[in-house]
Design a protein around this motif. Sequence first.
Motif, PDB file in Angstrom:
ATOM      1  N   GLN A 151       0.824  -1.209   0.000  1.00  0.00           N
ATOM      2  CA  GLN A 151       0.000   0.000   0.000  1.00  0.00           C
ATOM      3  C   GLN A 151       0.858   1.259   0.000  1.00  0.00           C
ATOM      4  OE1 GLN A 151      -2.608  -0.537   3.328  1.00  0.00           O
ATOM      5  NE2 GLN A 151      -3.744  -2.193   2.328  1.00  0.00           N
ATOM      6  N   ASP A 152       2.022   1.191   0.627  1.00  0.00           N
ATOM      7  CA  ASP A 152       2.932   2.341   0.596  1.00  0.00           C
ATOM      8  C   ASP A 152       3.400   2.627  -0.824  1.00  0.00           C
ATOM      9  OD1 ASP A 152       2.700   2.762   3.291  1.00  0.00           O
ATOM     10  OD2 ASP A 152       4.579   1.738   3.817  1.00  0.00           O
ATOM     11  N   MET A 154       1.632   2.365  -3.446  1.00  0.00           N
ATOM     12  CA  MET A 154       0.554   3.042  -4.171  1.00  0.00           C
ATOM     13  C   MET A 154      -0.050   4.182  -3.357  1.00  0.00           C
ATOM     14  SD  MET A 154      -2.451   0.198  -4.034  1.00  0.00           S
ATOM     15  CE  MET A 154      -1.797  -1.377  -3.540  1.00  0.00           C
ATOM     16  N   ALA A 155       0.761   4.832  -2.554  1.00  0.00           N
ATOM     17  CA  ALA A 155       0.295   5.883  -1.650  1.00  0.00           C
ATOM     18  C   ALA A 155      -0.321   7.062  -2.395  1.00  0.00           C
ATOM     19  CB  ALA A 155       1.444   6.356  -0.776  1.00  0.00           C
ATOM     20  N   GLU A 156       0.234   7.412  -3.542  1.00  0.00           N
ATOM     21  CA  GLU A 156      -0.300   8.545  -4.306  1.00  0.00           C
ATOM     22  C   GLU A 156      -1.719   8.260  -4.799  1.00  0.00           C
ATOM     23  OE1 GLU A 156       2.408   9.535  -7.400  1.00  0.00           O
ATOM     24  OE2 GLU A 156       4.023  10.057  -6.008  1.00  0.00           O
ATOM     25  N   GLU A 157      -1.948   7.047  -5.276  1.00  0.00           N
ATOM     26  CA  GLU A 157      -3.291   6.688  -5.746  1.00  0.00           C
ATOM     27  C   GLU A 157      -4.287   6.647  -4.586  1.00  0.00           C
ATOM     28  OE1 GLU A 157      -4.012   3.598  -8.822  1.00  0.00           O
ATOM     29  OE2 GLU A 157      -1.843   3.315  -8.620  1.00  0.00           O
ATOM     30  N   ALA A 159      -4.207   8.440  -1.890  1.00  0.00           N
ATOM     31  CA  ALA A 159      -4.483   9.803  -1.443  1.00  0.00           C
ATOM     32  C   ALA A 159      -5.335  10.597  -2.428  1.00  0.00           C
ATOM     33  CB  ALA A 159      -3.170  10.533  -1.188  1.00  0.00           C
ATOM     34  N   GLU A 160      -5.463  10.125  -3.654  1.00  0.00           N
ATOM     35  CA  GLU A 160      -6.205  10.866  -4.675  1.00  0.00           C
ATOM     36  C   GLU A 160      -7.684  11.013  -4.359  1.00  0.00           C
ATOM     37  OE1 GLU A 160      -5.607   9.126  -8.502  1.00  0.00           O
ATOM     38  OE2 GLU A 160      -3.533   9.796  -8.636  1.00  0.00           O
ATOM     39  N   ASN A 164     -10.801   5.585  -2.530  1.00  0.00           N
ATOM     40  CA  ASN A 164      -9.601   4.751  -2.437  1.00  0.00           C
ATOM     41  C   ASN A 164      -9.229   4.494  -0.977  1.00  0.00           C
ATOM     42  OD1 ASN A 164      -9.662   5.061  -5.181  1.00  0.00           O
ATOM     43  ND2 ASN A 164      -7.798   6.264  -5.314  1.00  0.00           N
ATOM     44  N   ARG A 165      -9.293   5.563  -0.170  1.00  0.00           N
ATOM     45  CA  ARG A 165      -8.976   5.394   1.257  1.00  0.00           C
ATOM     46  C   ARG A 165      -9.989   4.481   1.942  1.00  0.00           C
ATOM     47  NH1 ARG A 165      -8.070  10.876   0.387  1.00  0.00           N
ATOM     48  NH2 ARG A 165     -10.049  11.449   1.363  1.00  0.00           N
TER      49      ARG A 165
END
Length: 175
Positions: A151-152, A154-157, A159-160, A164-165
């Motif tokens: 998950q780290d 793909m952190a940017e995705e 946070a988008e 997603n969160r």
Amino acid sequence: MKKLLYFTLAVCSFSCLLSIDNAQAQRKNHTKADVEISQNQDSVNANCNCAIDDMDCDCKKMLKKKHKKDKEMKKHHKDKKHKDKKHHDWLKNEVDDIEKDYDKAIEKIDKSSFSDKNKEILRRQAQDNKDLAIKHANELNELRTKQKAAQDAMAEEIAEAKENRKAIEEIGDIN
């Protein structure tokens, strides 16, 4: 008689309303606009008579430093507050809970009126349950560590978007 009662009730209600209105009129109402800015200046440096907009004054610099220090203290307090909620402490806490439950079970077995043969069987069952629970906790911790690493990446995705969160939270809720 009814007229007298209604008249008395109306007079009492009216007098109560007048007294409430008088109490409201006596209160002092302040807004942020009423409070002078010089209070901040006095707390920083009592000897300075400059305007708060004066860029050359030391008061403004001191006020900025104080504000920065307050922000750092709040961040430190927040980190300290949430220190116990870190994921790496989860395994230790889980094993401690398992150990406490095991010790409690052994204590109750010892106090029970079972025969020695049956007590030994129950102790073995408690030990087997403890070993299985610790093994399960270790496996779960390894799985969470692998998932966290993925998950780290793909952190940017994540946070988008809020969706997603929420998806990541739902994955974590499955146990």
